[in-house]
Scaffold this motif. Sequence first.
Motif: not given
Length: 250
Positions: A214, A230, A232, A239, A243, A247
């Motif tokens: 990202l 986010s 995951c 990253t 962001i 992230s």
Amino acid sequence: MNMGFQFVRFSRLSRIKSINSKMGHFNFFAVQYFDITRVRIMAPGDSPNTDGIKIGSSNHMKIHHVDIGTGDDCIAILSGTTNLDIYNVKCGPGHGISVGSLGKFKGEKSVQGLTVRDSIFNGTSNGVRIKTWASSGSANLVSNFLYKNLQMINVENPINIDQRYCPNPPCSLKSFSQIQIKDVKFNNIWGTSTNKVAVKLQCSKNVPCKNVELFNVNLVHRGRDGPAISLCENVAGWTRGKISPPSCIR
């Protein structure tokens, strides 16, 4: 479908308008070095299975300067497609630009070498999506993808890797996709998400995603349920840059 091309090489489709197809608009199978430009595709947002451009087992294609509004994927990229360059696309309404679904059938082939850049998604259910079946009939590779310079305007799922794809429940919670996803970059993607989960990277427990990057992502959610987040699962990468949402890649 409105038009289909099979086993065609070194060709161009341009300055054509496709309106209200009964199924998919344009279908490409086993084509090589095919250029699609200055094409407009239109169907109602609630029209089922009206994919704009569907591609399988093809390579070295370019799709650029096209406007797609439909009831399914603006562009659907299927098994065996490699070296595909997509740019200057306006997508919406529709389901975004999707790779897959992959892994349902035995004998499917890998998808590698995709670039999606300099495009706008407006009011779509997905932005860029990779989807593989939760229970895979084949073990393949999805790799070497670059998503760059993409604007999301009120998109439900702007960035979406879904390796639990199962449109017809019930699905076994003990089955995991055998499709390996690796070397995927999301670079300079911005705009608004209608879903609180603006970045979803939901990878397989059996073959976790590798080398997912990202870089400069800024997606905003303005709903009453709070700012964008986010999600995951089973993903490794890194990253860089600014962001938002924060992230979840570790």
